[in-house]
Write a protein that holds these residues in place. Structure first.
Motif, short mmCIF file in Angstrom:
data_model
loop_
_atom_site.label_atom_id
_atom_site.label_comp_id
_atom_site.label_asym_id
_atom_site.label_seq_id
_atom_site.Cartn_x
_atom_site.Cartn_y
_atom_site.Cartn_z
N TYR A 1 -71.80 84.42 -73.73
CA TYR A 1 -70.92 84.94 -72.74
C TYR A 1 -69.79 84.16 -72.55
CZ TYR A 1 -72.49 82.13 -68.83
OH TYR A 1 -72.73 81.12 -67.92
N GLU A 2 -70.18 82.74 -72.27
CA GLU A 2 -69.12 81.84 -71.67
C GLU A 2 -67.80 81.72 -72.61
OE1 GLU A 2 -70.71 77.85 -70.72
OE2 GLU A 2 -69.41 77.87 -69.21
N LEU A 3 -68.45 81.63 -73.92
CA LEU A 3 -67.38 81.66 -75.05
C LEU A 3 -66.26 82.91 -75.08
CD1 LEU A 3 -69.20 80.20 -78.36
CD2 LEU A 3 -67.28 79.01 -77.23
N LEU A 4 -67.05 83.82 -74.98
CA LEU A 4 -66.39 85.23 -75.01
C LEU A 4 -65.50 85.38 -73.66
CD1 LEU A 4 -69.05 87.54 -76.29
CD2 LEU A 4 -67.18 86.57 -77.48
N SER A 5 -65.93 84.73 -72.59
CA SER A 5 -65.16 85.08 -71.21
C SER A 5 -64.10 84.02 -71.01
CB SER A 5 -66.02 85.16 -70.22
OG SER A 5 -66.74 84.11 -69.82
N ALA A 6 -64.00 82.91 -71.82
CA ALA A 6 -63.19 81.67 -71.66
C ALA A 6 -61.78 81.95 -72.23
CB ALA A 6 -63.83 80.48 -72.25
N PRO A 7 -60.71 81.32 -71.74
CA PRO A 7 -59.46 81.77 -72.36
C PRO A 7 -59.14 80.75 -73.46
CG PRO A 7 -59.36 79.88 -70.24
CD PRO A 7 -60.92 80.70 -70.53
N VAL A 8 -60.13 80.99 -74.60
CA VAL A 8 -60.10 80.56 -75.76
C VAL A 8 -59.66 81.64 -77.00
CG1 VAL A 8 -61.21 78.63 -75.73
CG2 VAL A 8 -62.33 80.59 -75.98
N ILE B 1 -65.87 72.20 -77.20
CA ILE B 1 -66.71 72.79 -78.21
C ILE B 1 -67.20 71.69 -79.33
CG2 ILE B 1 -67.17 74.55 -80.12
CD1 ILE B 1 -65.09 76.17 -78.69
N GLY C 1 -77.88 83.85 -75.72
CA GLY C 1 -77.13 84.42 -74.57
C GLY C 1 -75.83 83.49 -74.01
N THR C 2 -76.01 82.43 -74.29
CA THR C 2 -74.96 81.74 -73.53
C THR C 2 -73.48 81.75 -74.32
OG1 THR C 2 -75.34 79.68 -75.35
CG2 THR C 2 -76.31 79.62 -73.12
#
Lengths: 253, 308
Positions: free
Chosen positions: A90-97, A9, A87-88
């Motif tokens: 989605y990646e932050l929200l679905s990542a193991p972070v 990030i 809309g990107t």
């Protein structure tokens, strides 16, 4: 702790700075240089000293704060708003972070950038006026704390905003006036007694006063109070972010 | 074998009151290609988003490879790659940095060789330094797939992967999906193109109104619900079906030149030999005959109609 994610990030956000070098670095420096020319060289030469400091030197800490607050907020708010907009996210929200890691990445990058800009302004100022920094360690501390705190504040704005107007409205309608009225260009002792009292409700007064103290050893308010105020605001921002991620506000349904 | 994804009693009610998922129970088997079919608004994307952590379930539990998606979200999510339906890309970034970003985000150290392989497999290697905004829609779709594969997931979600994609790219993607399955990756895809499910899937789930209507092996589903039709083109036109054939489910075309006989593939006796003998007895000659099985599409439409 997902360190790779924090780095990803951070690198992503810093790369954005690189891509928009003109807008993100050149423009704040040019603006500040103009302030120095107008208020420092042109008008400043006709102004008396304030607390034994020439007017041009006096406004340096205030000008740095002006940029620091504005840049921290706009960098961090845009950084998190844009993925929501495109809309990107989605990646932050679905990542193991964890939320914490996301915040470190975005806020860290935004704060880095605004500290860099702050330092560049300091260098730029050298070409126009003379100044000294009596407490360099405190100067850096104020710089870092302010950059971090207001980057967090910007992050909250970016999460809250659901259109571009909202993204602009708080920096424009609240932060800029507070900074201008917070003693960036004057000592609050120059105000009539009533307004001196009123101005103490402006949190930016404490930031500028403390920051100016680290330069010249003069302050409008006690330095301890200045630091305490930054920390209080930092805690407020931290809890705000914590609350947002806990409830998923504006991020997920 | 234990399922790779296990969904138990999952419901989702949106703040608007919309019940997008209603008590979903579903197991996804390790290494299969599972196609989730359903009309618009059926809950396909909500279900995928819930598994991936983008939407929070109102009730129920989900585990991925034994890891609860809430209490053990790091382990669960790091096994998943998601290709969203929308072409949401970091438009001003180039392809390669985006790949590294995605891999890092999922907690994996940089691996230039793996990234290169994924990009080559998807014919993106030549575009690695191109800004994503300059790519065509199909190329952007590939970028999203590449990003989802950047961290070597065990489960890949493809939400409408071939929507708005040309035929060639669609076949490329099918090929890629098959190769991934051979490597042991479990694939869950949603689609509007029933031929896609028919072509690819091992199992098919039909979702409508937030409920799973059917989960079945593709072949079983087609056998179970599939109807076969025997079409006979007649030598001479008929004005009506002779009374002696009334026992057979026959249809006569309006022109009177085609007879259609519908039978159930599941039945031991199709009744075709008897029918043909009967036709001969009635002196009906035919010049052509062919049989056809109803497609998944027809099955799907009938299922959705049933549940509506």
């Amino acid at each position: 702790m997902n360190l790779y994610a924090i780095r990803a990030i951070y690198v992503f956000e810093m790369a954005r700075t690189g891509r928009t070098l003109m807008q993100s670095i050149a423009s704040p420096i040019l603006t500040t240089a103009l302030y120095f020319i107008v208020f420092g060289a042109a008008i400043g030469s006709r102004m008396g000293e304030i607390d034994g400091i020439s007017y041009a030197s006096f406004i340096i800490p205030g000008l740095m704060m002006l940029s620091l607050l504005g840049e921290s907020i706009s960098n961090a708010s845009f950084g998190i708003y844009f993925p929501k907009f495109t809309g990107t996210s989605y990646e932050l929200l679905s990542a193991p972070v964890s939320a914490f890691e996301i915040v470190i990445g975005f806020v860290g990058a935004a704060a880095t950038k605004s500290v860099l800009i702050g330092l560049l302004i300091l260098v730029t100022a050298r070409f126009f006026v003379d100044y000294q920094i009596i407490h360099p360690v405190w100067m850096v501390t104020f710089l870092l704390l302010t950059a971090l705190t207001f980057s967090m504040f910007g992050f909250i704005i970016g999460l809250w905003a659901d259109d571009f107007q909202k993204l602009q409205i708080i920096p424009m309608m609240i932060i800029t006036p507070l900074t201008f009225l917070g003693g960036a260009f004057y000592s609050i002792n120059m105000l009539p007694p009533f307004w001196q009292k009123v101005t103490l409700f402006n949190p930016v007064v404490y930031l500028i006063s403390g920051f100016r103290w680290s330069f010249y050893g003069i302050a409008d308010v006690n330095v301890g109070i200045s630091i305490a105020m930054i920390l209080v605001f930092m805690l407020l921002c931290l809890s705000g972010i914590w609350l947002i991620f806990r409830t998923g506000y504006r991020l997920k349904s | 074998m234990d399922p790779i994804i296990s969904i138990r009693n999952v419901s989702k009610v949106f703040p608007s009151g919309l019940r997008a998922l209603n008590d979903i129970n579903l197991d996804i088997r390790r290494g299969e290609i599972f196609a989730l079919l359903g009309p618009n608004g059926a809950g396909k994307t909500t279900l995928i988003s819930t598994i991936c952590g983008i939407v929070t379930a109102s009730a129920g539990t989900i585990t991925v490879d034994g890891h609860d998606i809430v209490s053990d979200y790091r382990a669960a999510r790091s096994k998943i790659g998601l290709v969203p339906q929308e072409l949401a890309t970091a438009a001003f970034e180039s392809v390669l940095p985006q790949m590294n970003f995605s891999r890092g985000l999922f907690g994996k150290p940089a691996d230039a060789a793996h990234i290169e392989k994924v990009l080559r497999d998807l014919s993106l290697w030549d575009k690695r330094n191109a800004k994503i905004i300059t790519l065509s829609g199909g190329m952007k779709r590939r970028v999203l797939i590449a990003k989802a594969l950047s961290h070597e997931p065990e489960v890949l979600f493809l939400d409408e992967p071939t929507a708005g994609v040309d035929v060639e790219l669609r076949h490329d993607m099918w090929q890629m999906v098959r190769e991934l399955r051979e490597r042991g990756v479990t694939i869950i895809l949603t689609t509007h193109y029933i031929e896609e499910a028919e072509e690819m899937a091992d199992r098919i789930g039909v979702i409508n109104g937030g409920e799973i209507k059917v989960v079945e092996e593709k072949t079983v589903l087609m056998n179970k619900l599939g109807k076969k039709q025997l079409t006979l083109t007649l030598q001479q036109t008929l004005s009506q079906i002779p009374a002696g054939l009334a026992n057979y489910p026959l249809e006569l075309s309006p022109e009177g030149d085609v007879l259609i006989y519908t039978f159930d593939v599941q039945k031991e006796h199709t009744g075709i030999p008897e029918l043909l003998r009967e036709l001969g007895r009635h002196g009906i000659d035919f010049k052509d005959l062919h049989s056809s099985q109803s497609s998944l599409e027809e099955i799907f439409v009938s299922l959705v109609k049933e549940s509506a």
